[in-house]
Scaffold this motif. Structure first.
Motif, PDB file in Angstrom:
ATOM      1  N   MET A 168       0.829  -1.208   0.000  1.00  0.00           N
ATOM      2  CA  MET A 168       0.000   0.000   0.000  1.00  0.00           C
ATOM      3  C   MET A 168       0.866   1.262   0.000  1.00  0.00           C
ATOM      4  O   MET A 168       0.518   2.273  -0.608  1.00  0.00           O
ATOM      5  CB  MET A 168      -0.943  -0.013   1.212  1.00  0.00           C
ATOM      6  CG  MET A 168      -2.007  -1.090   1.142  1.00  0.00           C
ATOM      7  SD  MET A 168      -3.081  -1.107   2.601  1.00  0.00           S
ATOM      8  CE  MET A 168      -4.178  -2.467   2.189  1.00  0.00           C
ATOM      9  N   LYS A 173      -0.382   5.215  -0.800  1.00  0.00           N
ATOM     10  CA  LYS A 173      -1.431   5.471   0.185  1.00  0.00           C
ATOM     11  C   LYS A 173      -0.836   6.033   1.476  1.00  0.00           C
ATOM     12  O   LYS A 173       0.243   5.630   1.902  1.00  0.00           O
ATOM     13  CB  LYS A 173      -2.208   4.187   0.482  1.00  0.00           C
ATOM     14  CG  LYS A 173      -3.046   3.709  -0.693  1.00  0.00           C
ATOM     15  CD  LYS A 173      -3.962   2.561  -0.309  1.00  0.00           C
ATOM     16  CE  LYS A 173      -4.866   2.181  -1.476  1.00  0.00           C
ATOM     17  NZ  LYS A 173      -5.818   1.110  -1.108  1.00  0.00           N
ATOM     18  N   GLN A 177      -5.317   6.285   5.000  1.00  0.00           N
ATOM     19  CA  GLN A 177      -5.974   5.452   3.991  1.00  0.00           C
ATOM     20  C   GLN A 177      -5.723   3.971   4.250  1.00  0.00           C
ATOM     21  O   GLN A 177      -6.622   3.137   4.119  1.00  0.00           O
ATOM     22  CB  GLN A 177      -5.472   5.832   2.592  1.00  0.00           C
ATOM     23  CG  GLN A 177      -5.844   7.237   2.159  1.00  0.00           C
ATOM     24  CD  GLN A 177      -5.151   7.635   0.863  1.00  0.00           C
ATOM     25  OE1 GLN A 177      -3.928   7.649   0.785  1.00  0.00           O
ATOM     26  NE2 GLN A 177      -5.933   7.956  -0.167  1.00  0.00           N
ATOM     27  N   ASP A 181      -8.443   0.975   4.963  1.00  0.00           N
ATOM     28  CA  ASP A 181      -8.506  -0.241   4.136  1.00  0.00           C
ATOM     29  C   ASP A 181      -8.380  -1.506   4.980  1.00  0.00           C
ATOM     30  O   ASP A 181      -9.012  -2.529   4.687  1.00  0.00           O
ATOM     31  CB  ASP A 181      -7.406  -0.224   3.077  1.00  0.00           C
ATOM     32  CG  ASP A 181      -7.669   0.805   1.978  1.00  0.00           C
ATOM     33  OD1 ASP A 181      -8.813   1.298   1.905  1.00  0.00           O
ATOM     34  OD2 ASP A 181      -6.737   1.107   1.215  1.00  0.00           O
ATOM     35  N   ASN A 183      -8.962  -1.628   8.298  1.00  0.00           N
ATOM     36  CA  ASN A 183      -9.850  -1.564   9.460  1.00  0.00           C
ATOM     37  C   ASN A 183      -9.077  -1.642  10.773  1.00  0.00           C
ATOM     38  O   ASN A 183      -9.443  -2.384  11.689  1.00  0.00           O
ATOM     39  CB  ASN A 183     -10.910  -2.667   9.394  1.00  0.00           C
ATOM     40  CG  ASN A 183     -12.074  -2.417  10.345  1.00  0.00           C
ATOM     41  OD1 ASN A 183     -12.397  -1.273  10.656  1.00  0.00           O
ATOM     42  ND2 ASN A 183     -12.690  -3.485  10.824  1.00  0.00           N
TER      43      ASN A 183
END
Length: 224
Positions: A168, A173, A177, A181, A183
């Motif tokens: 990521m 990101k 973010q 994604d 959680n």
């Protein structure tokens, strides 16, 4: 007298998002290994779920290098991190010596080019199931260089969650973010990022992304 209970089923999980490849492999394995149970998955998440549902019952995973949910060798590292005892062989259209050598250095149990005939693929799969490390007979497949082995060691030290976060980061990101994604809290992401930087021996997210380029293969989406 034999019975159904005496028959040992070989379970093979295929991770490839090309239906024609899936169908061809299913047909080839059905002819060469009629006892095999083939589980077809179109993305990495499905592969991970299929293996997790049968932690002691999967004999081999065939994993494409380029499919939804994985970037280059990241999928291989995730599989080996989650299920270190399950053999994973790369199934790919790429067949250059460098990519094959890297796959084997990173822990793949074999490398099967998609250009092989179905009969040759079946032979390669049988060899891997028998415990061999199978790859095309390329003269360029030398012993991995020291820096390649060191890169493999560093990536192997990352947890599955850290590998996901690293991909990521490469995608650009931000921590917020990534937290959304996955959680998890943003603080949890920050802790993981700090650990990733330490394990990769870098001091910034940009440097981590550059180092992560070692996971990429030609045509793959993982790039600094």
């Amino acid at each position: 007298m034999s019975s159904d209970a005496d028959i040992t089923t070989t379970t093979i999980v295929i991770g490839d998002d090309h239906p024609l490849v899936q169908a061809a492999l299913r047909d080839a394995l059905g002819r060469a290994m009629p006892e095999a149970a083939v589980i077809e998955c179109l993305d990495l998440d499905a592969v991970m779920a299929a293996v997790a549902a049968r932690p002691d019952g999967v004999d081999l995973v065939l994993l494409d290098l380029n499919m939804p949910g994985t970037h280059g060798f990241a999928g291989l590292f995730l599989m080996l991190a989650h299920h270190p005892t399950v053999p994973v062989a790369i199934l790919s259209a790429l067949q250059d010596a460098d990519t094959i050598r890297r796959a084997l250095a990173y822990g793949a149990s074999g490398y099967i080019p998609k250009s092989l005939s179905m009969a040759a693929m079946a032979d390669a799969i049988r060899a891997i199931l028998a415990g061999d490390v199978w790859a095309p007979p390329l003269s360029a497949l030398d012993t991995p260089e020291a820096d390649e082995a060191e890169a493999a060691r560093r990536f192997a030290s990352l947890s599955p969650q850290q590998l996901r976060i690293l991909t990521m980061i490469v995608d650009g990101k931000l921590n917020k973010q990534i937290a959304g994604d996955l959680n998890v809290s943003e603080q949890t992401v920050k802790v993981h990022v700090s650990s990733i930087l330490r394990k990769l021996n870098v001091v910034s997210r940009t440097q981590a992304a550059v180092v992560a380029g070692r996971l990429a293969v030609d045509g793959d989406g993982l790039r600094p």
